[in-house]
Design an enzyme around this catalytic site. Structure first.
Site, PDB file in Angstrom:
ATOM      1  N   SER A 176      19.413   8.247 -44.549  1.00  0.00           N
ATOM      2  CA  SER A 176      18.206   7.963 -43.654  1.00  0.00           C
ATOM      3  C   SER A 176      18.062   6.498 -43.088  1.00  0.00           C
ATOM      4  O   SER A 176      17.661   6.268 -42.017  1.00  0.00           O
ATOM      5  CB  SER A 176      16.906   8.476 -43.679  1.00  0.00           C
ATOM      6  OG  SER A 176      16.495   8.041 -45.122  1.00  0.00           O
ATOM      7  N   GLU A 212      20.769  14.442 -36.612  1.00  0.00           N
ATOM      8  CA  GLU A 212      21.401  13.223 -35.905  1.00  0.00           C
ATOM      9  C   GLU A 212      22.701  12.970 -36.338  1.00  0.00           C
ATOM     10  O   GLU A 212      22.999  12.973 -37.827  1.00  0.00           O
ATOM     11  CB  GLU A 212      20.366  12.055 -36.256  1.00  0.00           C
ATOM     12  CG  GLU A 212      19.321  11.856 -35.651  1.00  0.00           C
ATOM     13  CD  GLU A 212      18.468  10.905 -35.846  1.00  0.00           C
ATOM     14  OE1 GLU A 212      17.540  10.503 -34.884  1.00  0.00           O
ATOM     15  OE2 GLU A 212      18.529  10.186 -36.861  1.00  0.00           O
ATOM     16  N   ASN A 228      13.802   7.597 -36.216  1.00  0.00           N
ATOM     17  CA  ASN A 228      13.098   6.518 -37.078  1.00  0.00           C
ATOM     18  C   ASN A 228      12.943   5.023 -36.243  1.00  0.00           C
ATOM     19  O   ASN A 228      12.154   4.406 -36.651  1.00  0.00           O
ATOM     20  CB  ASN A 228      13.763   6.385 -38.476  1.00  0.00           C
ATOM     21  CG  ASN A 228      13.317   7.376 -39.357  1.00  0.00           C
ATOM     22  OD1 ASN A 228      12.177   7.931 -39.207  1.00  0.00           O
ATOM     23  ND2 ASN A 228      14.275   7.301 -40.442  1.00  0.00           N
ATOM     24  N   HIS A 273      22.361  13.412 -40.188  1.00  0.00           N
ATOM     25  CA  HIS A 273      21.084  12.999 -40.828  1.00  0.00           C
ATOM     26  C   HIS A 273      20.260  14.224 -40.612  1.00  0.00           C
ATOM     27  O   HIS A 273      20.047  14.734 -39.427  1.00  0.00           O
ATOM     28  CB  HIS A 273      20.633  11.907 -40.134  1.00  0.00           C
ATOM     29  CG  HIS A 273      19.294  11.530 -40.667  1.00  0.00           C
ATOM     30  ND1 HIS A 273      18.253  11.091 -39.934  1.00  0.00           N
ATOM     31  CD2 HIS A 273      18.823  11.616 -41.829  1.00  0.00           C
ATOM     32  CE1 HIS A 273      17.258  10.648 -40.467  1.00  0.00           C
ATOM     33  NE2 HIS A 273      17.389  10.942 -41.777  1.00  0.00           N
TER      34      HIS A 273
HETATM   35  P1  NAI Z   1      16.016  13.412 -54.059  1.00  0.00           P
HETATM   36  O1  NAI Z   1      15.631  12.176 -55.105  1.00  0.00           O
HETATM   37  O2  NAI Z   1      15.043  14.677 -53.759  1.00  0.00           O
HETATM   38  O3  NAI Z   1      17.333  13.987 -54.546  1.00  0.00           O
HETATM   39  C1  NAI Z   1      18.408  13.174 -54.750  1.00  0.00           C
HETATM   40  C2  NAI Z   1      19.317  13.717 -55.964  1.00  0.00           C
HETATM   41  O4  NAI Z   1      20.534  13.097 -55.897  1.00  0.00           O
HETATM   42  C3  NAI Z   1      18.895  13.883 -57.290  1.00  0.00           C
HETATM   43  O5  NAI Z   1      18.716  15.220 -57.660  1.00  0.00           O
HETATM   44  C4  NAI Z   1      19.615  13.024 -58.011  1.00  0.00           C
HETATM   45  O6  NAI Z   1      19.770  13.463 -59.591  1.00  0.00           O
HETATM   46  C5  NAI Z   1      21.002  13.307 -57.379  1.00  0.00           C
HETATM   47  N1  NAI Z   1      21.859  12.003 -57.572  1.00  0.00           N
HETATM   48  C6  NAI Z   1      21.435  10.836 -57.634  1.00  0.00           C
HETATM   49  N2  NAI Z   1      22.624   9.800 -57.750  1.00  0.00           N
HETATM   50  C7  NAI Z   1      23.698  10.619 -57.743  1.00  0.00           C
HETATM   51  C8  NAI Z   1      25.040  10.681 -57.868  1.00  0.00           C
HETATM   52  N3  NAI Z   1      25.670   9.362 -57.800  1.00  0.00           N
HETATM   53  N4  NAI Z   1      25.883  11.542 -57.806  1.00  0.00           N
HETATM   54  C9  NAI Z   1      25.381  12.828 -57.863  1.00  0.00           C
HETATM   55  N5  NAI Z   1      24.082  13.380 -57.590  1.00  0.00           N
HETATM   56  C10 NAI Z   1      23.113  12.068 -57.804  1.00  0.00           C
HETATM   57  O7  NAI Z   1      16.285  12.777 -52.716  1.00  0.00           O
HETATM   58  P2  NAI Z   1      16.047  13.348 -51.233  1.00  0.00           P
HETATM   59  O8  NAI Z   1      14.861  13.113 -50.739  1.00  0.00           O
HETATM   60  O9  NAI Z   1      16.925  14.764 -51.291  1.00  0.00           O
HETATM   61  O10 NAI Z   1      17.092  12.219 -50.414  1.00  0.00           O
HETATM   62  C11 NAI Z   1      18.809  12.220 -50.570  1.00  0.00           C
HETATM   63  C12 NAI Z   1      19.217  11.599 -49.547  1.00  0.00           C
HETATM   64  O11 NAI Z   1      18.724  11.972 -48.164  1.00  0.00           O
HETATM   65  C13 NAI Z   1      18.862  10.017 -49.415  1.00  0.00           C
HETATM   66  O12 NAI Z   1      19.855   9.367 -48.969  1.00  0.00           O
HETATM   67  C14 NAI Z   1      17.694   9.906 -48.426  1.00  0.00           C
HETATM   68  O13 NAI Z   1      17.608   8.960 -47.719  1.00  0.00           O
HETATM   69  C15 NAI Z   1      18.290  11.013 -47.285  1.00  0.00           C
HETATM   70  N6  NAI Z   1      17.044  11.562 -46.525  1.00  0.00           N
HETATM   71  C16 NAI Z   1      15.857  12.198 -47.340  1.00  0.00           C
HETATM   72  C17 NAI Z   1      14.725  12.586 -46.131  1.00  0.00           C
HETATM   73  C18 NAI Z   1      13.604  13.124 -46.973  1.00  0.00           C
HETATM   74  O14 NAI Z   1      12.633  13.485 -46.287  1.00  0.00           O
HETATM   75  N7  NAI Z   1      13.561  13.140 -48.435  1.00  0.00           N
HETATM   76  C19 NAI Z   1      14.847  12.714 -44.769  1.00  0.00           C
HETATM   77  C20 NAI Z   1      16.250  12.444 -44.514  1.00  0.00           C
HETATM   78  C21 NAI Z   1      17.374  11.887 -45.348  1.00  0.00           C
END
Ligand code: NAI
Length: 512
Positions: A129, A162, A200, A150
Site C-alpha cells: 500500500s 489499483e 491514499n 493494490h
Molecule cells: P497481515 O499482518 O494481516 O498479514 C501478513 C501475513 O504475511 C502474515 O500472516 C504473516 O505471517 C505473513 N508473512 C510475513 N512475512 C512473510 C514472508 N516473508 N513470507 C510469507 N509470509 C509472510 O497484513 P495485511 O494487513 O494482510 O497486509 C499485507 C500487505 O497488504 C501489506 O503489504 C500491506 O501494506 C498491504 N495492504 C494492507 C491493507 C490493509 O488494510 N490491511 C490494505 C491494502 C494493502
C-alpha cells in the site's frame, strides 16, 4: 463488462498463488478462487495458511447459507483453495500475488526467490500500500514482469483495485493484471508508482482540511463531521473516519506520503493528530480518539443554531444558484426576485447578505465589499437534499442581520451550524483541495481523469469523483477558492494545480 474488456485477462483456470495469508492475502485468495482459479496460499507462519483457508471456507458457506452466492459456487471455490507448504510448490503459478509484511527488504527477498522458481511467463504482483513498485522490482533480473495489484480492505466487498505501473513494468503485464481484476468482478484503475498511488494520495486533504479547520478553532469535530455528511454527502465525517481507521495508521500514511514527496507542504501532517497518537488515543480500537467509545460514551452532537425570527420585509433573491432555487421553492414569506449579481450575492434578508464562500473569510469579504452584514454559507453536494448548512459571519456583521439570514435558511428546512470565520469553511475547502490533488495527479501522469474519479468513489465511497465535482461547482470557483486560501495562508500548500489553471484559462472542464 464484455469479452473485449477482459481479452488480456489470465484464463480462469490459470493457477494463482497468494503469499501471506493475513487480512489481505486471505481476501485475495477468496476472490481469485470465486473467479475460478485454482489458488495456493502460502504463509511463512506455521499453520497460518491452513487456518486462513478454513476461515475462508466457513465464510463462503455463510454467504451460501444467506443466499448471497449459489451453494455450488461456494463449494467449488472452497475446493479450489489449497495450502502451499513451500514456495517451490508454486512453480506452476501463472500469477503470484504477494501480501506479506510491509517491508521493502522482505518483499524484494521473496520476489528474488520466486523469480528462480516460477516460469518465465508467470506474472508477479505486490499488494503493497505504500512502497514503490519500482523499488520492489529493482532487485529482480526481470523487473518488467512485476506490477502492483493494490486491493482494498475488506477485499471481497471493496470493488476497487489499483493496478500499479512501476518504471520498468511491461505494459502487457499491467494490461493483463487490469483485465484479470476486471474478470474477478473488481473495478481496476491504473496508476504509476508514485507515493500513495491514487486513493491514499488524493484522500489526504479530506483529513487534512478538517484537521486544519479544527486547529483554527473553526468548529468542533462533531460539527465538522456533520457538515461533511449532511452538506457534503460524504458517508462518514473526517474525524469519525480517522477514529475508525486508527490514528496510528492514518498518521503513518500521511507521514509516509509527506516524506515520500520530499516534505511537500501539501501533505504536512497535523500536530493535533500526532498528539493523539502520542497519547495512545488511537480511535475506536483504543476506546477514545476524537470521540469516546463504549457503552456509556456520550455521542457528541453538532452545534445547531436556535430558531430565529424571520425578517418582516420581503426577502430578496438574486440569480439562479441552486441554493437560491431551493429557497425560492420553500420560503413561505414574500419574495422579490432579481437577476444574477456580479458579486454573486444570493440573498438579502433584512440587512443580512448571504453569499456562498469563495475561499475568503466573511470578515475579509465584508471589508473588500465595504458592507458590514456579510454571512457566508458552505458548499453542499446538493442543496435540495442537504439537511444541514454551515454558515459563518463577518466580525462586522450585526446580530440581527445574521439572524435574519439564518431564520430564512431554518424556515427552508435546514439545520444551521454556525462556525468561526475560517476561510473556505469546511466542505468548500475540502472539495477544492480534493479536486486540486486529483488535478495534480492527472497532470503528473499518475492516472487518467476518469480513474481518479472512479478510485475515490469506489475506494473511499466519495459521493462524487473530485474532478466531476469541480466541474459541477465550476472550475472558476474552485480555482478562486484555492487562490484565496493561498493568499490568506501564504502557504505553498494551497498552490493551484497547473491543470486547473489551464482549464480556467481555456474555459474547459475536466470531463467535457
Ligand atoms: P497481515 O499482518 O494481516 O498479514 C501478513 C501475513 O504475511 C502474515 O500472516 C504473516 O505471517 C505473513 N508473512 C510475513 N512475512 C512473510 C514472508 N516473508 N513470507 C510469507 N509470509 C509472510 O497484513 P495485511 O494487513 O494482510 O497486509 C499485507 C500487505 O497488504 C501489506 O503489504 C500491506 O501494506 C498491504 N495492504 C494492507 C491493507 C490493509 O488494510 N490491511 C490494505 C491494502 C494493502
Amino acid at each position: 463488462m464484455n469479452a473485449a474488456d477482459i481479452r488480456h485477462a489470465l484464463p480462469a483456470t490459470a493457477p494463482v498463488a497468494v503469499i501471506g495469508s493475513g487480512t489481505m492475502g486471505a481476501g485475495i485468495a477468496q476472490v481469485a478462487a470465486l473467479a475460478g482459479h485454482p489458488v495456493q496460499l502460502y504463509d511463512s507462519r506455521e499453520g497460518a495458511a491452513a487456518k486462513a483457508i478454513a476461515d475462508i471456507r466457513a465464510g463462503l458457506d455463510k454467504l451460501a447459507n444467506k443466499g448471497k452466492i449459489p451453494a455450488e459456487e461456494a463449494h467449488a471455490a472452497s475446493d479450489r483453495l489449497c495450502v502451499a507448504h513451500t514456495l517451490q510448490e508454486m512453480r506452476d503459478a501463472r500469477l503470484v500475488i504477494e501480501a506479506i509484511v510491509e517491508q521493502l527488504g522482505a518483499k524484494q527477498e521473496l520476489f528474488g526467490k520466486l523469480e528462480d522458481l516460477v516460469d518465465a511467463q508467470c506474472l508477479l504482483a505486490s499488494n503493497t500500500s505504500s512502497l514503490s513498485i519500482t523499488h520492489i522490482a529493482a532487485t529482480l533480473r526481470h523487473p518488467e514482469r512485476l506490477a502492483g495489484l493494490h486491493f482494498f480492505n475488506p477485499v471481497p466487498q471493496m470493488a476497487l483495485v489499483e493496478v500499479i505501473r512501476g518504471v520498468r513494468s511491461d505494459a502487457t503485464v499491467v494490461q493483463c493484471l487490469h483485465d484479470t481484476a476486471l474478470a474477478w468482478g473488481k473495478v481496476p484503475v491504473v496508476a504509476s508508482s508514485t507515493p500513495g498511488f491514487i486513493v491514499n494520495r488524493l484522500a489526504r486533504p479530506y483529513y487534512a482540511e478538517a484537521l486544519r479547520v479544527l486547529n483554527e478553532g473553526g468548529a468542533h469535530p462533531a460539527t465538522i463531521d456533520a457538515l461533511l455528511r449532511e452538506s457534503g454527502g460524504f458517508r462518514m465525517g473526517a474525524f469519525e473516519l480517522m477514529d475508525l481507521i486508527g490514528h496510528d495508521v492514518n498518521f503513518a500514511v500521511t507521514q509516509s506520503v509527506f516524506h515520500a514527496f520530499f516534505n511537500d507542504p501539501r501533505f504536512t501532517p497535523s500536530l493535533i493528530q500526532q498528539e493523539l497518537v502520542q497519547a495512545g488515543l488511537l480511535g475506536r480500537k483504543s476506546g477514545r480518539g476524537f470521540y469516546r467509545y463504549g457503552e456509556d460514551a456520550e455521542i457528541p452532537q453538532p452545534a445547531t443554531e436556535p430558531e430565529y425570527e424571520l425578517p418582516t420585509v420581503p426577502l430578496q433573491l438574486f440569480g439562479t444558484h441552486p441554493l437560491v432555487e431551493v429557497i425560492r421553492a420553500r420560503y413561505q414569506g414574500r419574495v422579490e426576485y432579481h437577476g444574477p449579481r456580479a458579486d454573486h450575492l444570493l440573498m438579502k434578508a433584512g440587512p443580512g447578505r448571504l453569499y456562498v464562500t469563495e475561499g475568503r473569510s466573511a470578515t475579509q469579504q465584508s471589508y473588500d465589499y465595504n458592507m458590514p452584514d456579510v454571512v457566508l454559507v458552505d458548499l453542499a453536494l446538493d442543496y435540495a437534499r442537504a439537511t444541514r448548512l454551515g454558515v459563518t459571519r463577518a466580525d462586522q456583521c450585526r446580530d440581527r442581520a445574521c439572524q435574519a439570514v439564518l431564520a430564512v435558511l431554518q424556515s427552508c428546512g435546514f439545520a444551521v451550524s454556525a462556525m468561526q470565520d475560517v476561510p473556505g469553511m469546511v466542505v468548500m475547502r475540502t472539495v477544492c483541495m480534493l479536486a486540486n490533488e486529483a488535478a495534480d495527479a492527472v497532470n503528473q501522469g499518475v492516472c487518467s481523469r476518469s480513474d481518479a474519479d472512479m478510485a475515490m468513489q469506489k475506494g473511499v465511497n466519495y459521493p462524487r469523483g473530485p474532478l466531476a465535482w469541480a466541474d459541477a461547482i465550476g472550475i472558476d470557483t474552485v480555482t478562486n477558492v484555492l487562490r484565496q486560501l493561498s493568499a490568506t495562508y501564504g502557504e505553498d500548500r494551497y498552490r493551484v494545480s497547473p491543470l486547473l489553471q489551464r482549464l480556467q484559462a481555456s474555459g474547459r472542464k475536466f470531463h467535457e
